[in-house]
Design an enzyme around this catalytic site. Structure first.
Site, PDB file in Angstrom:
ATOM      1  N   THR A 287       0.818  -1.212   0.000  1.00 55.85           N
ATOM      2  CA  THR A 287       0.000   0.000   0.000  1.00 55.85           C
ATOM      3  C   THR A 287       0.850   1.259   0.000  1.00 55.85           C
ATOM      4  OG1 THR A 287      -1.576  -1.277   1.324  1.00 55.85           O
ATOM      5  CG2 THR A 287      -2.030   1.068   1.055  1.00 55.85           C
TER       6      THR A 287
ATOM      7  N   TYR B 173       6.981 -11.176   4.902  1.00 59.08           N
ATOM      8  CA  TYR B 173       5.754 -10.649   4.304  1.00 59.08           C
ATOM      9  C   TYR B 173       5.382 -11.591   3.167  1.00 59.08           C
ATOM     10  CZ  TYR B 173       2.753  -7.291   1.753  1.00 59.08           C
ATOM     11  OH  TYR B 173       1.725  -6.673   1.089  1.00 59.08           O
TER      12      TYR B 173
ATOM     13  N   LYS C 158       3.619 -11.709   8.178  1.00 53.26           N
ATOM     14  CA  LYS C 158       2.440 -10.992   7.711  1.00 53.26           C
ATOM     15  C   LYS C 158       1.916 -11.812   6.540  1.00 53.26           C
ATOM     16  CE  LYS C 158       0.691  -7.046   5.171  1.00 53.26           C
ATOM     17  NZ  LYS C 158       1.005  -5.867   4.334  1.00 53.26           N
TER      18      LYS C 158
ATOM     19  N   ILE D 275      -2.273  -6.212   9.632  1.00 55.77           N
ATOM     20  CA  ILE D 275      -1.604  -5.119   8.928  1.00 55.77           C
ATOM     21  C   ILE D 275      -2.523  -4.809   7.770  1.00 55.77           C
ATOM     22  CG2 ILE D 275       0.421  -4.415   7.620  1.00 55.77           C
ATOM     23  CD1 ILE D 275       2.073  -6.310   9.374  1.00 55.77           C
TER      24      ILE D 275
END
Length: 289
Positions: A43, A129, A158, A197
């Protein structure tokens, strides 16, 4: 690590980092009660940010919040990773994170060597991630278990697959699991994730804060209603490329906000923004004029 971490939108204006909008955004999210910020991931347009843009963004963020900070450090240049880790340490980050090496498609040995080298760079906890739709590579619980058994010091993950069974598999390993898919925040919490998240936290921080608090208090029906709204708003931008859908939602529901970094990503057209506005109205929300 526990709670709501914003997968922070980092706006641009006229091709440059929009520091004024970023400062206002971070301050507003802090006041909305988020627990922390996750920078330079999807993002944030992280893969497209220069080291100087990362440095400037971290300085703005640090000046405008006292909340916890997690920094995604991936770069196609190893020295860029090293420098981003140093920036993270300078700004009091509580952990760093990285996607696996991409483009060539890593095998297990590449994965192991990469994260070993990353953990050797810093004393900060290292998170993986996992976003296979963007990287083309899924760090499954089996792979994670192998990394851990081989002595790679991974603190957590994540996981943005939206696969609740996979999240449960990571939880079983005893690492910290944070959910990265807005549509499955509540189901992930129910199977043991410590928090999220969340990109949608840029847009609906009050709703996500309330959902998390309702879950912790055992009020699941109320929490499910909020999760449903989050998923419905997320559905409005599902088919748009890149991340400008989130940036336009911030603009429509909160305040003036910058856009994405061109030409790597493109802003939504006026017709697409109008369609987004109409969709918000159908959901009972009140977009700005």
């Amino acid at each position: 690590m526990e709670g709501i971490f914003v997968a922070l939108a980092i706006p641009f204006k006229n091709g440059k980092l929009d520091e004024e909008s970023l400062a206002k955004h971070v301050d507003s999210l802090t006041k909305a009660g988020v627990d922390g910020f996750y920078t330079f991931g999807t993002t944030s347009q992280g893969p497209y940010l220069t080291l100087e843009e990362r440095r400037a963004a971290l300085e703005v963020i640090s000046r405008n919040t006292n909340r916890q900070l997690v920094v995604h450090v991936f770069s196609f240049d190893w020295q860029g990773i090293v420098e981003t880790v140093r920036l993270a340490e300078k700004h009091g980050t509580i952990a760093i994170s990285s996607i696996p090496p991409i483009y060539y498609g890593p095998d297990y040995e590449v994965l192991k060597r990469y994260y070993e080298k990353l953990t050797q760079l810093t004393k900060l906890p290292v998170f993986i991630y996992n976003i296979p739709r963007n990287t083309g590579f899924n760090v499954t619980p089996d792979l994670m278990a192998k990394l851990l058994s081989d002595g790679v010091k991974i603190a957590g993950v994540k996981d943005s697959t939206g696969d609740v069974a996979q999240i449960m598999g990571h939880v079983r390993l005893g690492i910290t699991v944070l959910n990265g898919s807005d549509s499955t925040i509540l189901p992930a919490l129910m199977v043991g994730a410590k928090g999220c998240i969340s990109a949608m936290s840029n847009v609906l921080p009050d709703v996500i804060r309330s959902m998390f608090d309702e879950f912790k208090a055992g009020r699941l029906q109320s929490a499910m209603e909020k999760q449903d709204l989050i998923a419905r708003v997320r559905e409005l931008i599902r088919d748009y490329p890149g991340v400008d859908g989130y940036y336009k939602l911030i603009h429509l529901l909160r305040y003036d906000f910058g856009t994405v970094k061109e030409p790597y990503l493109r802003p939504l057209s006026e017709a697409e923004v109008q369609k987004l506005r109409d969709g918000l109205i159908r959901l009972g929300l009140k977009p700005r004029v």
